[in-house]
Enzyme design. Structure first.
Site, PDB file in Angstrom:
ATOM      1  N   GLY A   8       0.821  -1.222   0.000  1.00 31.51           N
ATOM      2  CA  GLY A   8       0.000   0.000   0.000  1.00 31.51           C
ATOM      3  C   GLY A   8       0.844   1.256   0.000  1.00 31.51           C
ATOM      4  O   GLY A   8       0.565   2.203   0.737  1.00 31.51           O
ATOM      5  N   ALA A   9       1.879   1.270  -0.876  1.00 30.11           N
ATOM      6  CA  ALA A   9       2.876   2.347  -0.794  1.00 30.11           C
ATOM      7  C   ALA A   9       2.696   3.428  -1.852  1.00 30.11           C
ATOM      8  O   ALA A   9       3.618   4.187  -2.127  1.00 30.11           O
ATOM      9  CB  ALA A   9       4.284   1.743  -0.879  1.00 30.11           C
ATOM     10  N   SER A  10       1.504   3.526  -2.445  1.00 30.59           N
ATOM     11  CA  SER A  10       1.308   4.544  -3.482  1.00 30.59           C
ATOM     12  C   SER A  10       0.966   5.911  -2.907  1.00 30.59           C
ATOM     13  O   SER A  10       1.011   6.914  -3.605  1.00 30.59           O
ATOM     14  CB  SER A  10       0.209   4.099  -4.459  1.00 30.59           C
ATOM     15  OG  SER A  10      -0.997   3.891  -3.757  1.00 30.59           O
ATOM     16  N   VAL A  63      -3.557  -7.040  -1.743  1.00 31.00           N
ATOM     17  CA  VAL A  63      -2.959  -7.876  -0.698  1.00 31.00           C
ATOM     18  C   VAL A  63      -3.987  -8.689   0.100  1.00 31.00           C
ATOM     19  O   VAL A  63      -3.614  -9.548   0.889  1.00 31.00           O
ATOM     20  CB  VAL A  63      -2.060  -7.052   0.258  1.00 31.00           C
ATOM     21  CG1 VAL A  63      -0.796  -6.596  -0.453  1.00 31.00           C
ATOM     22  CG2 VAL A  63      -2.805  -5.884   0.879  1.00 31.00           C
ATOM     23  N   SER A 141      -2.509   0.200  14.858  1.00 30.06           N
ATOM     24  CA  SER A 141      -3.162   1.491  15.145  1.00 30.06           C
ATOM     25  C   SER A 141      -3.474   1.538  16.644  1.00 30.06           C
ATOM     26  O   SER A 141      -3.656   0.490  17.278  1.00 30.06           O
ATOM     27  CB  SER A 141      -4.478   1.599  14.368  1.00 30.06           C
ATOM     28  OG  SER A 141      -5.254   2.670  14.872  1.00 30.06           O
ATOM     29  N   TYR A 154     -12.330  -1.975  12.151  1.00 27.54           N
ATOM     30  CA  TYR A 154     -10.931  -1.521  12.096  1.00 27.54           C
ATOM     31  C   TYR A 154     -10.181  -1.905  13.384  1.00 27.54           C
ATOM     32  O   TYR A 154      -9.060  -2.411  13.327  1.00 27.54           O
ATOM     33  CB  TYR A 154     -10.947  -0.004  11.899  1.00 27.54           C
ATOM     34  CG  TYR A 154      -9.603   0.631  11.645  1.00 27.54           C
ATOM     35  CD1 TYR A 154      -9.016   0.594  10.383  1.00 27.54           C
ATOM     36  CD2 TYR A 154      -8.929   1.299  12.660  1.00 27.54           C
ATOM     37  CE1 TYR A 154      -7.781   1.201  10.152  1.00 27.54           C
ATOM     38  CE2 TYR A 154      -7.710   1.906  12.436  1.00 27.54           C
ATOM     39  CZ  TYR A 154      -7.141   1.859  11.179  1.00 27.54           C
ATOM     40  OH  TYR A 154      -5.921   2.462  10.956  1.00 27.54           O
ATOM     41  N   ALA A 156     -10.877  -4.327  15.435  1.00 23.55           N
ATOM     42  CA  ALA A 156     -10.692  -5.785  15.452  1.00 23.55           C
ATOM     43  C   ALA A 156      -9.522  -6.177  14.558  1.00 23.55           C
ATOM     44  O   ALA A 156      -8.668  -6.987  14.940  1.00 23.55           O
ATOM     45  CB  ALA A 156     -11.966  -6.478  14.972  1.00 23.55           C
ATOM     46  N   LYS A 158      -6.932  -4.371  13.606  1.00 30.41           N
ATOM     47  CA  LYS A 158      -5.638  -3.891  14.107  1.00 30.41           C
ATOM     48  C   LYS A 158      -5.240  -4.601  15.407  1.00 30.41           C
ATOM     49  O   LYS A 158      -4.057  -4.789  15.682  1.00 30.41           O
ATOM     50  CB  LYS A 158      -5.667  -2.374  14.295  1.00 30.41           C
ATOM     51  CG  LYS A 158      -5.841  -1.596  12.987  1.00 30.41           C
ATOM     52  CD  LYS A 158      -4.708  -1.847  11.990  1.00 30.41           C
ATOM     53  CE  LYS A 158      -4.769  -0.919  10.797  1.00 30.41           C
ATOM     54  NZ  LYS A 158      -3.651  -1.147   9.854  1.00 30.41           N
ATOM     55  N   ILE A 187      -2.551  10.656  12.222  1.00 33.90           N
ATOM     56  CA  ILE A 187      -1.475  11.062  11.319  1.00 33.90           C
ATOM     57  C   ILE A 187      -2.099  11.736  10.099  1.00 33.90           C
ATOM     58  O   ILE A 187      -3.106  11.253   9.569  1.00 33.90           O
ATOM     59  CB  ILE A 187      -0.651   9.823  10.854  1.00 33.90           C
ATOM     60  CG1 ILE A 187      -0.229   8.937  12.050  1.00 33.90           C
ATOM     61  CG2 ILE A 187       0.558  10.243  10.020  1.00 33.90           C
ATOM     62  CD1 ILE A 187       0.731   9.527  13.035  1.00 33.90           C
TER      63      ILE A 187
HETATM   64  P1  NAD Z   1      -4.081   5.810   2.952  1.00 30.56           P
HETATM   65  O1  NAD Z   1      -5.508   5.547   2.654  1.00 30.56           O
HETATM   66  O2  NAD Z   1      -3.494   7.110   2.572  1.00 30.56           O
HETATM   67  O3  NAD Z   1      -3.159   4.651   2.353  1.00 30.56           O
HETATM   68  C1  NAD Z   1      -3.523   3.304   2.371  1.00 30.56           C
HETATM   69  C2  NAD Z   1      -2.864   2.617   1.206  1.00 30.56           C
HETATM   70  O4  NAD Z   1      -3.250   1.235   1.184  1.00 30.56           O
HETATM   71  C3  NAD Z   1      -3.282   3.221  -0.141  1.00 30.56           C
HETATM   72  O5  NAD Z   1      -2.130   3.390  -0.929  1.00 30.56           O
HETATM   73  C4  NAD Z   1      -4.204   2.159  -0.717  1.00 30.56           C
HETATM   74  O6  NAD Z   1      -4.222   2.137  -2.132  1.00 30.56           O
HETATM   75  C5  NAD Z   1      -3.579   0.892  -0.151  1.00 30.56           C
HETATM   76  N1  NAD Z   1      -4.486  -0.244  -0.188  1.00 30.56           N
HETATM   77  C6  NAD Z   1      -5.770  -0.300   0.244  1.00 30.56           C
HETATM   78  N2  NAD Z   1      -6.288  -1.508   0.001  1.00 30.56           N
HETATM   79  C7  NAD Z   1      -5.309  -2.248  -0.589  1.00 30.56           C
HETATM   80  C8  NAD Z   1      -5.238  -3.581  -1.064  1.00 30.56           C
HETATM   81  N3  NAD Z   1      -6.283  -4.407  -0.972  1.00 30.56           N
HETATM   82  N4  NAD Z   1      -4.082  -4.009  -1.641  1.00 30.56           N
HETATM   83  C9  NAD Z   1      -3.019  -3.171  -1.759  1.00 30.56           C
HETATM   84  N5  NAD Z   1      -3.035  -1.895  -1.301  1.00 30.56           N
HETATM   85  C10 NAD Z   1      -4.169  -1.446  -0.729  1.00 30.56           C
HETATM   86  O7  NAD Z   1      -3.932   5.592   4.514  1.00 30.56           O
HETATM   87  P2  NAD Z   1      -2.699   5.838   5.512  1.00 30.56           P
HETATM   88  O8  NAD Z   1      -3.194   6.767   6.542  1.00 30.56           O
HETATM   89  O9  NAD Z   1      -1.434   6.120   4.802  1.00 30.56           O
HETATM   90  O10 NAD Z   1      -2.650   4.391   6.173  1.00 30.56           O
HETATM   91  C11 NAD Z   1      -1.550   3.503   6.063  1.00 30.56           C
HETATM   92  C12 NAD Z   1      -1.614   2.498   7.194  1.00 30.56           C
HETATM   93  O11 NAD Z   1      -1.508   3.186   8.454  1.00 30.56           O
HETATM   94  C13 NAD Z   1      -2.951   1.740   7.247  1.00 30.56           C
HETATM   95  O12 NAD Z   1      -2.704   0.399   7.620  1.00 30.56           O
HETATM   96  C14 NAD Z   1      -3.708   2.462   8.329  1.00 30.56           C
HETATM   97  O13 NAD Z   1      -4.674   1.635   8.927  1.00 30.56           O
HETATM   98  C15 NAD Z   1      -2.579   2.817   9.281  1.00 30.56           C
HETATM   99  N6  NAD Z   1      -2.885   3.908  10.207  1.00 30.56           N
HETATM  100  C16 NAD Z   1      -3.130   5.175   9.766  1.00 30.56           C
HETATM  101  C17 NAD Z   1      -3.402   6.172  10.687  1.00 30.56           C
HETATM  102  C18 NAD Z   1      -3.661   7.603  10.287  1.00 30.56           C
HETATM  103  O14 NAD Z   1      -3.973   8.413  11.154  1.00 30.56           O
HETATM  104  N7  NAD Z   1      -3.536   7.959   9.022  1.00 30.56           N
HETATM  105  C19 NAD Z   1      -3.451   5.869  12.056  1.00 30.56           C
HETATM  106  C20 NAD Z   1      -3.207   4.571  12.468  1.00 30.56           C
HETATM  107  C21 NAD Z   1      -2.914   3.592  11.534  1.00 30.56           C
END
Ligand code: NAD
Length: 246
Positions: A8-10, A63, A141, A154, A156, A158, A187
């Site tokens: 999920g690195a895009s 994934v 999280s 979510y 559950a 995490k 974040i």
């Molecule tokens: P985001 O929505 O910006 O990025 C999530 C990424 O996951 C996107 O690039 C998306 O395309 C990819 N993705 C989604 N479903 C996918 C799949 N089935 N296969 C491959 N890629 C997939 O969100 P973010 O805030 O950057 O979140 C990244 C991680 O951090 C997540 O696991 C999220 O739960 C966790 N997180 C975020 C926060 C926050 O405050 N932003 C807090 C706690 C945890």
């Protein structure tokens, strides 16, 4: 050259982690969801990574699907040679109070946030075993530690990520593979940009540092956890929340 695979690195935290690990000297495998939009964004991330003088290759895979993870891991091995670090970052939200949440919304979040971890570990751990070395970081999280209203799915998923992290640390410690989790709080990313302003303001009252975190502040902890500096750290959950809970 050591290789890091980030799911999920895009965009968001995943993109930031890819760039930070490229800066640290890793060749990076940038996983993205199989869509045109995600592919285009991943290419941009790859370009920024290459500016650090490393290889950066994009791999499309959903994934939540075991077969797609299997194919991706094979392709990463073939194209980059090894997988020294795995960062399980891909995640989604489908927030609603329990009373209003549908079964589909529950299942979708479990599939992407939880089952994906199993899919990736099943395929990457054998590679790391052969190498006799590996670093795994799962993005959990604070919701997985403390629960959060509107996020039963979510939370559950995490919570499971945290217990899976500890299990893998116990199963693979003797193989020189470490597995840790980070638990971010609030974040700044596209995931949180969509939250209502009054909700965001209210949530900040519980944060000791009274501000949102930046994706770079998550990436720097991941950088430590995949480095040799953390060689005796495994099975741990590091909260990155500006003091949300103490
Ligand atoms: P985001 O929505 O910006 O990025 C999530 C990424 O996951 C996107 O690039 C998306 O395309 C990819 N993705 C989604 N479903 C996918 C799949 N089935 N296969 C491959 N890629 C997939 O969100 P973010 O805030 O950057 O979140 C990244 C991680 O951090 C997540 O696991 C999220 O739960 C966790 N997180 C975020 C926060 C926050 O405050 N932003 C807090 C706690 C945890």
């Amino acid at each position: 050259m050591a290789v890091a695979l980030i799911t999920g690195a895009s965009q968001g935290i995943g993109a930031c982690i890819a760039k930070r690990l490229a800066k640290d000297g890793f060749d990076v495998a940038i996983n993205h969801f199989p869509s045109e939009e995600s592919a285009a964004k991943a290419l941009e991330v790859a370009k920024e990574c290459e500016a650090f003088g490393v290889k950066a290759v994009c791999f499309a895979a959903d994934v939540s699907k075991m077969a797609e993870c299997e194919e991706m891991v094979k392709a990463v091995k073939e194209q980059l040679g090894s997988i020294d670090a795995l960062v399980n970052n891909a995640g989604i939200t489908r927030d609603k109070l329990l009373a209003r949440m549908s079964e589909d919304e529950y299942d979708a979040v479990i599939a992407v946030n939880q089952k994906s971890i199993f899919n990736m570990l099943k395929n990457v751990c054998p590679v790391m075993m052969k190498q006799k070395h590996g670093r795994i970081v799962n993005i959990a999280s604070v919701a997985g530690l403390y629960g959060n209203p509107g996020q039963i799915n979510y939370s559950a998923s995490k919570g499971a990520v945290i217990s899976m992290t500890k299990t893998v640390a116990k199963e693979y410690g003797r193989k020189n593979i470490t597995c840790n989790a980070v638990a971010p709080g609030f974040i700044h990313t596209p995931m949180t940009d969509v939250l209502a302003e009054d909700y965001k303001t209210k949530m900040l009252e519980a944060v000791a540092m009274r501000r949102y975190g930046e994706p770079e502040e998550v990436a720097s902890v991941v950088s430590f956890l995949v480095s040799e500096d953390s060689s005796y750290v495994t099975g741990q959950v590091i909260e990155i929340s500006g003091g949300l809970s103490m």
